[in-house]
Every structure is written in structure tokens, then in C-alpha cells.
Design a protein around this motif. Structure first.
Motif, PDB file in Angstrom:
ATOM      1  N   PRO A 126     -10.532 -63.530 -12.107  1.00 12.84           N
ATOM      2  CA  PRO A 126     -11.207 -64.649 -12.782  1.00 12.84           C
ATOM      3  C   PRO A 126     -11.135 -64.536 -14.304  1.00 12.84           C
ATOM      4  N   VAL A 127     -11.251 -65.680 -14.959  1.00 14.13           N
ATOM      5  CA  VAL A 127     -11.209 -65.724 -16.422  1.00 14.13           C
ATOM      6  C   VAL A 127     -12.309 -64.842 -17.016  1.00 14.13           C
ATOM      7  N   SER A 128     -13.488 -64.840 -16.403  1.00 15.17           N
ATOM      8  CA  SER A 128     -14.597 -64.026 -16.921  1.00 15.17           C
ATOM      9  C   SER A 128     -14.247 -62.546 -16.893  1.00 15.17           C
ATOM     10  N   GLU A 129     -13.565 -62.115 -15.828  1.00 14.20           N
ATOM     11  CA  GLU A 129     -13.166 -60.710 -15.710  1.00 14.20           C
ATOM     12  C   GLU A 129     -12.054 -60.381 -16.699  1.00 14.20           C
ATOM     13  N   VAL A 130     -11.108 -61.301 -16.863  1.00 11.73           N
ATOM     14  CA  VAL A 130     -10.025 -61.109 -17.823  1.00 11.73           C
ATOM     15  C   VAL A 130     -10.593 -60.941 -19.226  1.00 11.73           C
ATOM     16  N   ALA A 131     -11.565 -61.794 -19.567  1.00 15.62           N
ATOM     17  CA  ALA A 131     -12.136 -61.759 -20.913  1.00 15.62           C
ATOM     18  C   ALA A 131     -13.003 -60.522 -21.134  1.00 15.62           C
ATOM     19  N   ALA A 132     -13.694 -60.063 -20.104  1.00 17.17           N
ATOM     20  CA  ALA A 132     -14.663 -58.976 -20.269  1.00 17.17           C
ATOM     21  C   ALA A 132     -13.996 -57.612 -20.401  1.00 17.17           C
ATOM     22  N   MET A 133     -12.843 -57.432 -19.770  1.00 20.80           N
ATOM     23  CA  MET A 133     -12.190 -56.124 -19.769  1.00 20.80           C
ATOM     24  C   MET A 133     -11.339 -55.913 -21.014  1.00 20.80           C
ATOM     25  N   GLU A 134     -11.257 -54.655 -21.447  1.00 17.28           N
ATOM     26  CA  GLU A 134     -10.263 -54.281 -22.435  1.00 17.28           C
ATOM     27  C   GLU A 134      -8.888 -54.401 -21.789  1.00 17.28           C
ATOM     28  N   THR A 135      -7.857 -54.674 -22.603  1.00 19.34           N
ATOM     29  CA  THR A 135      -6.526 -54.924 -22.046  1.00 19.34           C
ATOM     30  C   THR A 135      -6.038 -53.770 -21.188  1.00 19.34           C
ATOM     31  N   HIS A 136      -6.193 -52.539 -21.670  1.00 23.18           N
ATOM     32  CA  HIS A 136      -5.702 -51.387 -20.910  1.00 23.18           C
ATOM     33  C   HIS A 136      -6.433 -51.245 -19.581  1.00 23.18           C
ATOM     34  N   GLU A 137      -7.720 -51.594 -19.572  1.00 23.57           N
ATOM     35  CA  GLU A 137      -8.500 -51.525 -18.339  1.00 23.57           C
ATOM     36  C   GLU A 137      -8.051 -52.612 -17.367  1.00 23.57           C
ATOM     37  N   LEU A 138      -7.773 -53.796 -17.900  1.00 18.43           N
ATOM     38  CA  LEU A 138      -7.299 -54.905 -17.080  1.00 18.43           C
ATOM     39  C   LEU A 138      -5.942 -54.572 -16.453  1.00 18.43           C
ATOM     40  N   VAL A 139      -5.055 -54.003 -17.252  1.00 17.24           N
ATOM     41  CA  VAL A 139      -3.730 -53.602 -16.765  1.00 17.24           C
ATOM     42  C   VAL A 139      -3.871 -52.631 -15.596  1.00 17.24           C
ATOM     43  N   GLN A 140      -4.704 -51.622 -15.764  1.00 18.38           N
ATOM     44  CA  GLN A 140      -4.870 -50.595 -14.738  1.00 18.38           C
ATOM     45  C   GLN A 140      -5.499 -51.162 -13.472  1.00 18.38           C
ATOM     46  N   THR A 141      -6.487 -52.043 -13.642  1.00 18.00           N
ATOM     47  CA  THR A 141      -7.168 -52.627 -12.487  1.00 18.00           C
ATOM     48  C   THR A 141      -6.216 -53.454 -11.645  1.00 18.00           C
ATOM     49  N   VAL A 142      -5.430 -54.309 -12.284  1.00 15.59           N
ATOM     50  CA  VAL A 142      -4.498 -55.167 -11.556  1.00 15.59           C
ATOM     51  C   VAL A 142      -3.409 -54.329 -10.892  1.00 15.59           C
ATOM     52  N   ARG A 143      -2.918 -53.322 -11.601  1.00 18.20           N
ATOM     53  CA  ARG A 143      -1.878 -52.470 -11.021  1.00 18.20           C
ATOM     54  C   ARG A 143      -2.390 -51.755  -9.768  1.00 18.20           C
ATOM     55  N   GLU A 144      -3.601 -51.243  -9.820  1.00 18.16           N
ATOM     56  CA  GLU A 144      -4.170 -50.551  -8.662  1.00 18.16           C
ATOM     57  C   GLU A 144      -4.302 -51.500  -7.474  1.00 18.16           C
ATOM     58  N   ARG A 145      -4.717 -52.721  -7.726  1.00 13.51           N
ATOM     59  CA  ARG A 145      -4.846 -53.698  -6.630  1.00 13.51           C
ATOM     60  C   ARG A 145      -3.483 -54.003  -6.020  1.00 13.51           C
ATOM     61  N   MET A 146      -2.460 -54.104  -6.866  1.00  6.71           N
ATOM     62  CA  MET A 146      -1.116 -54.395  -6.364  1.00  6.71           C
ATOM     63  C   MET A 146      -0.540 -53.201  -5.603  1.00  6.71           C
ATOM     64  N   CYS A 147      -0.792 -52.004  -6.074  1.00  5.94           N
ATOM     65  CA  CYS A 147      -0.321 -50.797  -5.364  1.00  5.94           C
ATOM     66  C   CYS A 147      -0.988 -50.695  -3.987  1.00  5.94           C
ATOM     67  N   ASP A 148      -2.284 -50.968  -3.931  1.00  5.87           N
ATOM     68  CA  ASP A 148      -3.006 -50.928  -2.659  1.00  5.87           C
ATOM     69  C   ASP A 148      -2.451 -51.973  -1.694  1.00  5.87           C
ATOM     70  N   ALA A 149      -2.159 -53.165  -2.209  1.00  3.74           N
ATOM     71  CA  ALA A 149      -1.626 -54.243  -1.364  1.00  3.74           C
ATOM     72  C   ALA A 149      -0.234 -53.883  -0.834  1.00  3.74           C
ATOM     73  N   LEU A 150       0.603 -53.299  -1.693  1.00  6.96           N
ATOM     74  CA  LEU A 150       1.943 -52.902  -1.273  1.00  6.96           C
ATOM     75  C   LEU A 150       1.872 -51.855  -0.157  1.00  6.96           C
ATOM     76  N   ALA A 151       0.989 -50.866  -0.311  1.00  8.13           N
ATOM     77  CA  ALA A 151       0.831 -49.844   0.713  1.00  8.13           C
ATOM     78  C   ALA A 151       0.350 -50.447   2.033  1.00  8.13           C
ATOM     79  N   GLU A 152      -0.538 -51.422   1.926  1.00 10.62           N
ATOM     80  CA  GLU A 152      -1.068 -52.071   3.135  1.00 10.62           C
ATOM     81  C   GLU A 152       0.012 -52.864   3.848  1.00 10.62           C
ATOM     82  N   ILE A 153       0.845 -53.578   3.095  1.00 13.77           N
ATOM     83  CA  ILE A 153       1.929 -54.354   3.696  1.00 13.77           C
ATOM     84  C   ILE A 153       2.901 -53.435   4.448  1.00 13.77           C
TER      85      ILE A 153
END
Length: 240
Positions: free
Chosen positions: A211-238
């Protein structure tokens, strides 16, 4: 032999669609600044590419998470050139972010220009980020999304590598949601000898948007890490 024939078919098909896209761009430009018609033609081309081989299979998951009325910054893992047509299963009008060298590739580069994709010089990081944000905000203001491979290059082992911050900076600057997309199976469609794998399977999964609120609230490096972790978890699940 069969692969050679399909390559020839694709060259003729892409030539036809490139000419058709050029005509559409000129005719529709006064009332279609977001190049929706040109993008639609690219989607049709991608569908034909995957539809002709009878034993190729594509599974697309999570399309219900997309709001077609809003633009996103789309981030997708990168394995091979096949990732590009596979993303056209996503029902959004989007512009790609691509390195300058690709725009110099004969035939393919002209396609990127017609599509209005964003050209960046990776050798000049500060200028590349500035152009990405400037051009990305322009397309977002026109209602188009922006698609980017945050790894910046293809994965050598199929795993998701480190992310660069450019797409995430754009999302914060433009005030839009981030749409993570994970793909698997694109790396095996073309073999090392350039022959097609005629029994290939591809999975494309759309993850919940950030969400836009989450994008705005996080520091860029934190946002990068959060999204990457979600994508890695999804790839492993697939893969399970």
C-alpha cells in the motif's frame, strides 16, 4: 528443425506487429498519450507467442489482487528474456525500464522506442535514477504503470538476487503502490543450444500490492528488503 521454423515464424510475426504498432502510435497519438493501443498490441503478440506451441503451459495466479484503474510500480524477478512476454499476462498498461544497450539492439530496440519504454544508462547511477524517476512519474501521471527488474540483471542460478533501489524510489516519489510479481519456468523455455523446450511450464504469481501508506512510511532500504523477502518466500512456495 522445429525450433528454427518457430524462430522464423516469430521474426515474421514481430515484424508485422512492429509495423502495426508504428501505425497505431501515429494514428492514436492525439488521444492516447499513455500508448494503451500500442501496449495492447504487445499483449496480443505475447499471447500468440505462448499460444502456438500446443504443449506450453502458463499458470497465472493472483490477478484478482490488481486494481486495473490505478498505476503501480511493478517489480519482477529476472531470469531470461522470456520474462518480458510473460509479464504481458498482467492486465495493466505499463512501460518497461531497460538499460541503454538494449535500445541499441537491432529490431528489439525499435520496439522499445515505439512502446515508450524508459532508457537508462546503468554506468551513470545518479543520472539513471534521476531519469527513471522523471520519466516514470510522467508515465504514471498518464495512468500507465512502470515495470522494472529490481535485480538489474538476470539471475544466474534462478534465485532472486540483491535489489537496486530505483523502482522503490520511484514508487515513493510518485506515491503509488508497489506490485511484486514472481515468475518461474521462464529460464527453461529456451535450452542452452537455443532450441525450444516444447513441454515447458511457466508460473506467474502476483503478490499483494504494497500500500501507498506502507511505501511512504518505510525507509527505502527497508522497503527494498521487505519486498525482496516477500518475493523470495513466494518463489520458494511456488517451487514446492
Amino acid at each position: 528443425m522445429l525450433s528454427a521454423l518457430y524462430y522464423l515464424f516469430l521474426v515474421l510475426l514481430c515484424t508485422f506487429f512492429m509495423l502495426l504498432s508504428a501505425v497505431a502510435l501515429v494514428v492514436c497519438w492525439p488521444f492516447d498519450r499513455a500508448r494503451r493501443v500500442v501496449h495492447f498490441l504487445s499483449r496480443v503478440l505475447g499471447r500468440i507467442f505462448f499460444a502456438v506451441p500446443p504443449f506450453w503451459r502458463q499458470r497465472v495466479e493472483g490477478l484478482g489482487r490488481i486494481d486495473r484503474r490505478r498505476p503501480y510500480v511493478i517489480v519482477v524477478n529476472h531470469n531470461t528474456v522470456i520474462d518480458i512476454p510473460a509479464l504481458y499476462y498482467i492486465p495493466l498498461n505499463f512501460r518497461w525500464v531497460s538499460k541503454r544497450e538494449v535500445f541499441k539492439t537491432p529490431f528489439f530496440g525499435q520496439y522499445l522506442v515505439l512502446h515508450g519504454d524508459i532508457c537508462i544508462d546503468r554506468g551513470r547511477a545518479a543520472e539513471a535514477l534521476e531519469q527513471l524517476v522523471r520519466d516514470g512519474k510522467m508515465w504514471i501521471s498518464r495512468g500507465a504503470s512502470v515495470a522494472i527488474f529490481p535485480e538489474g540483471t538476470r539471475s544466474k542460478d534462478g534465485e532472486i538476487g540483491r535489489f537496486k533501489a530505483g523502482g522503490f524510489t520511484l514508487a515513493k516519489e510518485a506515491g503509488v503502490e508497489i506490485l511484486p510479481v514472481v515468475m518461474t519456468g521462464t529460464k527453461t523455455l529456451i535450452k542452452k543450444n537455443l532450441a525450444f523446450n516444447w513441454g515447458n511450464r511457466i508460473t506467474v504469481r502476483v503478490l499483494p500490492p504494497v500500500p501507498v501508506s506502507e511505501v511512504a512510511a518505510m525507509e527505502t532500504h527497508e522497503l527494498v528488503q521487505t519486498v525482496r523477502e516477500r518475493m523470495c518466500d513466494a518463489l520458494a512456495e511456488i517451487r514446492k
